[in-house]
Design a protein around this motif. Sequence first.
Motif, PDB file in Angstrom:
ATOM      1  N   TYR A  61       0.945  -1.042   0.139  1.00 35.54           N
ATOM      2  CA  TYR A  61       0.085   0.082   0.000  1.00 35.54           C
ATOM      3  C   TYR A  61       0.882   1.378   0.034  1.00 35.54           C
ATOM      4  CZ  TYR A  61      -4.248  -2.813   0.434  1.00 35.54           C
ATOM      5  OH  TYR A  61      -5.061  -3.752   0.339  1.00 35.54           O
ATOM      6  N   SER A  62       2.179   1.281   0.604  1.00 36.40           N
ATOM      7  CA  SER A  62       2.742   2.568   0.733  1.00 36.40           C
ATOM      8  C   SER A  62       4.092   2.475   0.003  1.00 36.40           C
ATOM      9  CB  SER A  62       2.968   2.976   2.228  1.00 36.40           C
ATOM     10  OG  SER A  62       4.090   2.015   2.671  1.00 36.40           O
ATOM     11  N   GLY A  63       4.644   1.274  -0.312  1.00 34.51           N
ATOM     12  CA  GLY A  63       5.875   1.125  -1.040  1.00 34.51           C
ATOM     13  C   GLY A  63       7.110   1.219  -0.001  1.00 34.51           C
ATOM     14  N   GLY A  64       6.794   1.312   1.282  1.00 31.99           N
ATOM     15  CA  GLY A  64       7.622   1.448   2.135  1.00 31.99           C
ATOM     16  C   GLY A  64       7.623   0.362   3.181  1.00 31.99           C
ATOM     17  N   GLU A  65       8.716   0.225   4.078  1.00 33.53           N
ATOM     18  CA  GLU A  65       8.721  -0.839   5.098  1.00 33.53           C
ATOM     19  C   GLU A  65       8.482  -0.197   6.445  1.00 33.53           C
ATOM     20  OE1 GLU A  65      12.205  -3.169   4.947  1.00 33.53           O
ATOM     21  OE2 GLU A  65      11.687  -4.142   3.306  1.00 33.53           O
ATOM     22  N   PRO A  66       7.668  -0.641   7.399  1.00 26.81           N
ATOM     23  CA  PRO A  66       7.594  -0.351   8.661  1.00 26.81           C
ATOM     24  C   PRO A  66       8.672  -0.511   9.624  1.00 26.81           C
ATOM     25  CG  PRO A  66       6.458  -2.473   8.166  1.00 26.81           C
ATOM     26  CD  PRO A  66       6.935  -2.082   7.193  1.00 26.81           C
ATOM     27  N   VAL A  67       8.828  -0.033  10.529  1.00 21.16           N
ATOM     28  CA  VAL A  67       9.858  -0.215  11.535  1.00 21.16           C
ATOM     29  C   VAL A  67       9.042  -0.679  13.123  1.00 21.16           C
ATOM     30  CG1 VAL A  67      11.817   0.795  12.687  1.00 21.16           C
ATOM     31  CG2 VAL A  67      11.374   1.562  10.375  1.00 21.16           C
ATOM     32  N   PHE A  68       9.760  -1.492  13.499  1.00 19.39           N
ATOM     33  CA  PHE A  68       9.154  -2.038  14.733  1.00 19.39           C
ATOM     34  C   PHE A  68      10.583  -1.733  15.697  1.00 19.39           C
ATOM     35  CE2 PHE A  68       6.597  -4.214  11.815  1.00 19.39           C
ATOM     36  CZ  PHE A  68       5.159  -4.092  12.364  1.00 19.39           C
ATOM     37  N   ILE A  69      10.418  -1.118  16.790  1.00 24.18           N
ATOM     38  CA  ILE A  69      11.276  -1.064  17.764  1.00 24.18           C
ATOM     39  C   ILE A  69      10.968  -1.714  19.165  1.00 24.18           C
ATOM     40  CG2 ILE A  69      12.675   0.531  18.920  1.00 24.18           C
ATOM     41  CD1 ILE A  69      12.290   2.402  16.327  1.00 24.18           C
ATOM     42  N   GLU A  70      11.686  -2.415  19.886  1.00 22.98           N
ATOM     43  CA  GLU A  70      11.189  -3.220  20.967  1.00 22.98           C
ATOM     44  C   GLU A  70      12.178  -2.460  22.106  1.00 22.98           C
ATOM     45  OE1 GLU A  70      10.095  -7.173  22.727  1.00 22.98           O
ATOM     46  OE2 GLU A  70      11.298  -7.335  21.104  1.00 22.98           O
ATOM     47  N   SER A  71      11.702  -1.925  23.044  1.00 22.60           N
ATOM     48  CA  SER A  71      12.073  -1.541  24.388  1.00 22.60           C
ATOM     49  C   SER A  71      11.130  -1.372  25.418  1.00 22.60           C
ATOM     50  CB  SER A  71      12.830  -0.166  24.060  1.00 22.60           C
ATOM     51  OG  SER A  71      11.804   1.105  23.788  1.00 22.60           O
ATOM     52  N   ASP A  72      11.462  -0.776  26.455  1.00 22.02           N
ATOM     53  CA  ASP A  72      10.239  -0.508  27.335  1.00 22.02           C
ATOM     54  C   ASP A  72       8.782  -0.199  26.894  1.00 22.02           C
ATOM     55  OD1 ASP A  72      11.823  -1.667  29.295  1.00 22.02           O
ATOM     56  OD2 ASP A  72      12.376   0.425  30.089  1.00 22.02           O
ATOM     57  N   VAL A  73       9.039   0.668  25.751  1.00 21.16           N
ATOM     58  CA  VAL A  73       8.011   1.296  24.898  1.00 21.16           C
ATOM     59  C   VAL A  73       8.069   0.624  23.743  1.00 21.16           C
ATOM     60  CG1 VAL A  73       6.583   3.064  23.999  1.00 21.16           C
ATOM     61  CG2 VAL A  73       7.545   3.342  26.201  1.00 21.16           C
ATOM     62  N   PHE A  74       7.239  -0.291  23.097  1.00 20.34           N
ATOM     63  CA  PHE A  74       7.066  -1.015  21.692  1.00 20.34           C
ATOM     64  C   PHE A  74       6.718   0.243  20.719  1.00 20.34           C
ATOM     65  CE2 PHE A  74       5.361  -3.431  18.340  1.00 20.34           C
ATOM     66  CZ  PHE A  74       6.392  -4.272  18.074  1.00 20.34           C
ATOM     67  N   LYS A  75       7.639   0.685  19.704  1.00 20.37           N
ATOM     68  CA  LYS A  75       6.875   1.613  18.691  1.00 20.37           C
ATOM     69  C   LYS A  75       6.782   0.989  17.570  1.00 20.37           C
ATOM     70  CE  LYS A  75       9.560   5.143  20.904  1.00 20.37           C
ATOM     71  NZ  LYS A  75      10.562   6.243  20.965  1.00 20.37           N
ATOM     72  N   THR A  76       5.876   1.190  16.693  1.00 21.57           N
ATOM     73  CA  THR A  76       5.698   0.856  15.337  1.00 21.57           C
ATOM     74  C   THR A  76       5.566   1.993  14.331  1.00 21.57           C
ATOM     75  OG1 THR A  76       4.331  -1.152  16.106  1.00 21.57           O
ATOM     76  CG2 THR A  76       4.102  -0.366  13.676  1.00 21.57           C
ATOM     77  N   ILE A  77       6.538   2.287  13.306  1.00 19.81           N
ATOM     78  CA  ILE A  77       6.309   3.294  12.695  1.00 19.81           C
ATOM     79  C   ILE A  77       6.233   2.766  11.032  1.00 19.81           C
ATOM     80  CG2 ILE A  77       7.820   5.180  11.512  1.00 19.81           C
ATOM     81  CD1 ILE A  77       9.875   4.862  14.117  1.00 19.81           C
ATOM     82  N   ILE A  78       4.835   3.152  10.575  1.00 18.91           N
ATOM     83  CA  ILE A  78       4.230   2.904   9.418  1.00 18.91           C
ATOM     84  C   ILE A  78       4.237   3.803   8.377  1.00 18.91           C
ATOM     85  CG2 ILE A  78       2.332   1.802   8.206  1.00 18.91           C
ATOM     86  CD1 ILE A  78       1.397   0.570  10.837  1.00 18.91           C
ATOM     87  N   PRO A  79       5.167   3.888   7.393  1.00 17.09           N
ATOM     88  CA  PRO A  79       5.119   4.959   6.286  1.00 17.09           C
ATOM     89  C   PRO A  79       3.578   5.100   5.522  1.00 17.09           C
ATOM     90  CG  PRO A  79       6.172   3.122   5.331  1.00 17.09           C
ATOM     91  CD  PRO A  79       5.998   2.586   6.766  1.00 17.09           C
ATOM     92  N   LEU A  80       3.391   6.388   5.325  1.00 15.15           N
ATOM     93  CA  LEU A  80       2.166   6.699   4.626  1.00 15.15           C
ATOM     94  C   LEU A  80       2.616   6.826   2.997  1.00 15.15           C
ATOM     95  CD1 LEU A  80       0.308   8.918   7.095  1.00 15.15           C
ATOM     96  CD2 LEU A  80      -0.141   6.638   6.470  1.00 15.15           C
ATOM     97  N   LYS A  81       1.640   6.822   2.417  1.00 19.48           N
ATOM     98  CA  LYS A  81       1.670   6.886   0.760  1.00 19.48           C
ATOM     99  C   LYS A  81       2.962   7.234   0.315  1.00 19.48           C
ATOM    100  CE  LYS A  81      -2.566   7.664  -1.353  1.00 19.48           C
ATOM    101  NZ  LYS A  81      -3.561   8.501  -1.529  1.00 19.48           N
ATOM    102  N   TYR A  82       3.665   6.586  -0.234  1.00 21.44           N
ATOM    103  CA  TYR A  82       4.691   6.552  -1.275  1.00 21.44           C
ATOM    104  C   TYR A  82       4.363   6.988  -2.751  1.00 21.44           C
ATOM    105  CZ  TYR A  82       8.797   5.139  -4.138  1.00 21.44           C
ATOM    106  OH  TYR A  82       9.677   5.391  -4.950  1.00 21.44           O
TER     107      TYR A  82
END
Length: 159
Positions: A61-82
């Motif tokens: 859907y966006s042509g990009g790859e999401p990033v998942f970062i594990e630490s005390d706070v789990f972060k998910t970064i999803i790119p929008l419209k490429y």
Amino acid sequence: MEKERVLVENSNKPHGNGTIDPNNFSPFPKNPTIAKFFKEIGRVDELGSGVRNTYKYSKIYSGGEPVFIESDVFKTIIPLKYISNQNSDQVSDQDERTEKLLEFCKIPKSRSEIQEFMNIKSRRYLRNNILRPLIDGGQLELTIPDKPTSPKQKYYTNN
């Protein structure tokens, strides 16, 4: 939500630190309480499927790859419209047409005047794809807001 990405943060019981590699990770519930709840209501396919599915569908859907970062706070970064260079011309043309229409409507115009100005043959297309989004977005206003389908209706911008 940001212009180019969605950032989601969630409390976490980390099993490591750093970026998660989708090709080399072991699925653990990041928040066991939430995982148990979704499993109970039948909204979980299998443990870890969210990471795999997010990678799969984000590329589609966006042509990009999401990033998942594990630490005390789990972060998910999803790119929008490429937007590739090929599509950016279409987006620029559409933005330019919208700007010209808004300029044209500084003095209230009827649907037929707008249709002629935009060189659009279909009333339905004009209404659904041009006028309605601009009205909903607050960029165009109605001269008779209480009667949106009035034959005397005109559209204007107050910029």
